[in-house]
Design a protein around this motif. Sequence first.
Motif, PDB file in Angstrom:
ATOM      1  N   THR A 176     -79.030 -73.680 -28.590  1.00  0.00           N
ATOM      2  CA  THR A 176     -77.900 -74.867 -28.605  1.00  0.00           C
ATOM      3  C   THR A 176     -77.430 -74.918 -29.826  1.00  0.00           C
ATOM      4  O   THR A 176     -76.045 -75.255 -30.170  1.00  0.00           O
ATOM      5  CB  THR A 176     -78.922 -76.008 -28.235  1.00  0.00           C
ATOM      6  N   THR A 200     -78.045 -77.895 -21.136  1.00  0.00           N
ATOM      7  CA  THR A 200     -78.821 -78.993 -20.830  1.00  0.00           C
ATOM      8  C   THR A 200     -80.071 -79.102 -21.807  1.00  0.00           C
ATOM      9  O   THR A 200     -80.860 -78.166 -22.057  1.00  0.00           O
ATOM     10  CB  THR A 200     -79.563 -78.728 -19.429  1.00  0.00           C
ATOM     11  N   GLN A 201     -80.115 -80.224 -22.550  1.00  0.00           N
ATOM     12  CA  GLN A 201     -81.378 -80.516 -23.271  1.00  0.00           C
ATOM     13  C   GLN A 201     -82.621 -81.511 -22.535  1.00  0.00           C
ATOM     14  O   GLN A 201     -82.109 -82.040 -21.670  1.00  0.00           O
ATOM     15  CB  GLN A 201     -80.753 -81.587 -24.569  1.00  0.00           C
ATOM     16  N   ARG A 209     -80.161 -84.221 -20.458  1.00  0.00           N
ATOM     17  CA  ARG A 209     -78.809 -84.541 -20.653  1.00  0.00           C
ATOM     18  C   ARG A 209     -78.045 -83.116 -20.414  1.00  0.00           C
ATOM     19  O   ARG A 209     -78.608 -82.286 -21.202  1.00  0.00           O
ATOM     20  CB  ARG A 209     -78.581 -85.161 -22.059  1.00  0.00           C
ATOM     21  N   LEU A 222     -70.293 -80.067 -27.493  1.00  0.00           N
ATOM     22  CA  LEU A 222     -71.670 -80.060 -27.914  1.00  0.00           C
ATOM     23  C   LEU A 222     -71.885 -81.135 -29.231  1.00  0.00           C
ATOM     24  O   LEU A 222     -72.823 -81.921 -29.133  1.00  0.00           O
ATOM     25  CB  LEU A 222     -72.215 -78.780 -27.965  1.00  0.00           C
ATOM     26  N   LEU A 227     -76.063 -83.004 -28.858  1.00  0.00           N
ATOM     27  CA  LEU A 227     -77.135 -82.385 -28.137  1.00  0.00           C
ATOM     28  C   LEU A 227     -77.584 -81.342 -29.087  1.00  0.00           C
ATOM     29  O   LEU A 227     -77.002 -80.701 -29.718  1.00  0.00           O
ATOM     30  CB  LEU A 227     -76.535 -81.642 -26.899  1.00  0.00           C
ATOM     31  N   GLY A 231     -82.901 -76.828 -25.503  1.00  0.00           N
ATOM     32  CA  GLY A 231     -81.731 -76.675 -24.652  1.00  0.00           C
ATOM     33  C   GLY A 231     -81.855 -75.461 -23.856  1.00  0.00           C
ATOM     34  O   GLY A 231     -82.246 -74.275 -24.362  1.00  0.00           O
TER      35      GLY A 231
END
Length: 515
Positions: A176, A200-201, A209, A222, A227, A231
């Motif tokens: 991430t 996606t976290q 999320r 991002l 975020l 992830g």
Amino acid sequence: MPTIGTVYLVGAGPGDPGLLTLRAAELLRRADVVVYDALVNPAILTLARPEAERVFGGRRAGEGPADRTAVMDLIATRAREGKTVVRLKGGDPYVFGRGGEEALYLAEAGIPFEVVPGVSSFVAVPAYAGVPVTHRGYSSRLVILTGHADPESPECPVDWAAEARLPGTKVVLMGTAQMGRIAEVLLRHGMAPDTPVMVTQWGTTARQRSVVATLATIGSELARAGLGAPGVAVIGEVVRLREKLNWYERRPLFGQRVVVTRAREQAAALSRPLAELGAEVWEVPVIKTAPPRRRRDVMDALLELNSYDWLVFTSPNGVSAFFDFFFQRFQDLRDLGGARIAAVGPGTAERLRQLHLQVDLVPEEALATKVAETMANYMSLENLRICLLRAEVANPDLPKALEEHGAIVDDIAVYRTVAETEGNDETARRLREEGADWITFTSGSTVEHFHQRFDLPKLLGRFPTLRLASIGPETSRALAGLGLAPTVEAREHTIPGLVAAIRDHVIAERLVASR
């Protein structure tokens, strides 16, 4: 010298306890020692026996690197003591989880070990975010990559330039923070700017999320969304399927972390329906039942059963406790005698019906005055003998109200409620540090013992969005004693009623927010 125990390197899955394998659950129930990482959902730890040793063996946010040698030395020491050790790791132990290194350590130390694969985040998180990592019409090639290193560093283990020229789905773990730079390298080496990307976290949990963008915009999107780790990123055409396949985030209680405070052996009846509606459930049992201090009173009541006109049960626990004593003394249910039976609440009535007993009376409201009024309306209570079977510490209003109607009441304690202090330290720590969305209370005693442990008003002060759910008026009265009011009170004073109250409130909130 004791026999050397076995170490099990067990995958805990990506977060949702429902993704734990049967083998993993079996080993947790057998374990003497559980050594777990930071990404392990604390709900999974409740599967271990309360007396099992629990050791945190990872690294929490803001801390330095974990001393892995010390962790492995501890595991080896416990195994040499003959103990069964579960080394519980997020996801799968062999997918970017250092499980291979730990297995080598054990092999070289002569410690017996087994590996129990887990559901890896590389497949589970995209699935929960609505993206299949392969699809015949979109991608027949899948590659899993680590993204923690600078993509332009000479030491980077991934050849991103080569990946830019290869088709298929790319799933990037631990990337991430570097995703913007990874996207730049892929673009520079020829990947199409409009390639869809999803990050996606906290996938498969209530905190899930997702950000969907293109390769050209993912870095800025991002940053805008804020975020962070942990992830999982998916790069490829399969991301376009999310709009139609995003099942998990559409469940009624998605995004809600709900704390269940019931006794451990009763928690599942509430936890299961909440989880099926999409909630992340944390079990923090604060009470358990124990025999009453004055068992002689129960024995005396059993000998006089034929003299009672009514037996009144005020909780499912009271039913279970009473009949535990009853069947120690009698072999035949007919020895219960001819007394009428009243149950305070539909849950209590259901427990009695499970014993094939006819329930003569169930008051609409679980309030002492209403119970007495309903019984008095059913028939005159003048000079009738009533055996009230309930907890050792209970509201004195009910026997008083019955006596005001002329009844002769024996208030018999068949069990007592005591504090539960074992087996949930990690969940309790996370609750204090992170909070939750809901705390459920199913009795006045859960309120009392939860407050003793956590200081409920103080917890609400720290987490102002935390809401309280009560199963009925007596439980709400216990909250009122702390100067608090529940956000919802179940209309039907049952577990399904409590679940419905939370569900309906969340749905109504979302409807208002969407207008």
